[in-house]
Design an enzyme around this catalytic site. Structure first.
Site, PDB file in Angstrom:
ATOM      1  N   HIS A   1       0.799  -1.213   0.000  1.00  0.00           N
ATOM      2  CA  HIS A   1       0.000   0.000   0.000  1.00  0.00           C
ATOM      3  C   HIS A   1       0.838   1.271   0.000  1.00  0.00           C
ATOM      4  O   HIS A   1       1.840   1.381   0.684  1.00  0.00           O
ATOM      5  CB  HIS A   1      -0.935   0.009   1.228  1.00  0.00           C
ATOM      6  CG  HIS A   1      -0.192  -0.082   2.535  1.00  0.00           C
ATOM      7  ND1 HIS A   1       0.234   1.023   3.230  1.00  0.00           N
ATOM      8  CD2 HIS A   1       0.186  -1.160   3.265  1.00  0.00           C
ATOM      9  CE1 HIS A   1       0.838   0.649   4.340  1.00  0.00           C
ATOM     10  NE2 HIS A   1       0.839  -0.679   4.394  1.00  0.00           N
TER      11      HIS A   1
ATOM     12  N   HIS B   1      12.465  -2.764 -11.775  1.00  0.00           N
ATOM     13  CA  HIS B   1      12.103  -4.182 -11.837  1.00  0.00           C
ATOM     14  C   HIS B   1      12.070  -4.727 -10.414  1.00  0.00           C
ATOM     15  O   HIS B   1      13.097  -4.747  -9.728  1.00  0.00           O
ATOM     16  CB  HIS B   1      13.142  -4.926 -12.677  1.00  0.00           C
ATOM     17  CG  HIS B   1      12.864  -6.379 -12.892  1.00  0.00           C
ATOM     18  ND1 HIS B   1      13.549  -7.123 -13.832  1.00  0.00           N
ATOM     19  CD2 HIS B   1      12.003  -7.242 -12.307  1.00  0.00           C
ATOM     20  CE1 HIS B   1      13.102  -8.372 -13.810  1.00  0.00           C
ATOM     21  NE2 HIS B   1      12.172  -8.468 -12.886  1.00  0.00           N
TER      22      HIS B   1
END
Length: 211
Positions: free
Chosen positions: A135, A144
């Protein structure tokens, strides 16, 4: 998020094949791989691998940068956009994307990955198989997050970062642009300078030594 009718995938390495696998799971049925090193008559199943593409892009198709290398993927995105072609954004049907999260163009969200509520994932990113971006995280362009890596809530990860397989970024940290966190490492503090960090807790490599 609508799936393209067809997809051009730039490259034919391992990540390009993972991109195709996610796209097929989304119901995409038409592919072309573009790879300058393509062998004559090379295919991926029934889909051709060609060294170049000189035709117009078919209606309803889009294009996916598919290099696992962050800098190369940035160059691929530039090449696509310079031609006026749309960047694909692919989210596996087995991935979960939380309320209010945003996913940038040219990004892949892999199988069983999770992007938490109110998180932001930039352009040309990879959130790979089983990775977690929790979150309110902010993941910079061309970063990546590798397989089974976890970025805990409210973290800021810069551009062109590589978060290695199985590694962990603790809640609320900031990682500078260009940080590489090695496989299995744990970032327990802000990583304020670019470089390679390994170990638990993660320490910066300088030549053969650790800072």
């Amino acid at each position: 998020m609508n799936s393209p009718l067809g997809l051009i995938i730039l490259g034919f390495g391992g990540h390009a094949r993972a991109v195709a696998d996610v796209a097929m799971a989304l119901g995409v049925k038409h592919f072309r791989f573009i790879d300058s090193n393509a062998r004559q008559n090379e295919t991926f199943g029934v889909f051709p691998v060609v060294p170049r593409w000189e035709e117009d892009l078919p209606d309803g198709w889009s294009v996916m940068p598919a290099s696992g290398d962050c800098l190369n993927r940035s160059s691929q995105c530039e090449w696509i956009l310079n031609r006026g072609w749309p960047l694909a954004t692919l989210v596996s049907p087995t991935a979960t994307v939380g309320f209010g999260a945003s996913i940038g163009p040219g990004t892949l969200i892999g199988h069983h990955a999770h992007v938490g509520p109110m998180a932001s994932v930039g352009v040309g990113c990879i959130i790979n198989t089983g990775a977690i971006v929790e979150h309110e995280c902010d993941i910079g362009d061309f970063t990546h997050v590798s397989i089974n890596a976890g970025v805990a809530g409210r973290c800021h990860v810069g551009r062109f970062c590589f978060i290695g397989a199985g590694s962990t970024v603790i809640d609320g940290l900031c990682l500078h642009d260009g940080v590489t966190l090695g496989a299995g490492a744990c970032a327990h503090r802000n990583l304020d300078t670019p470089g390679v960090y390994i170990g638990v807790p993660a320490k910066k490599m300088t030549g053969k030594a650790l800072d």
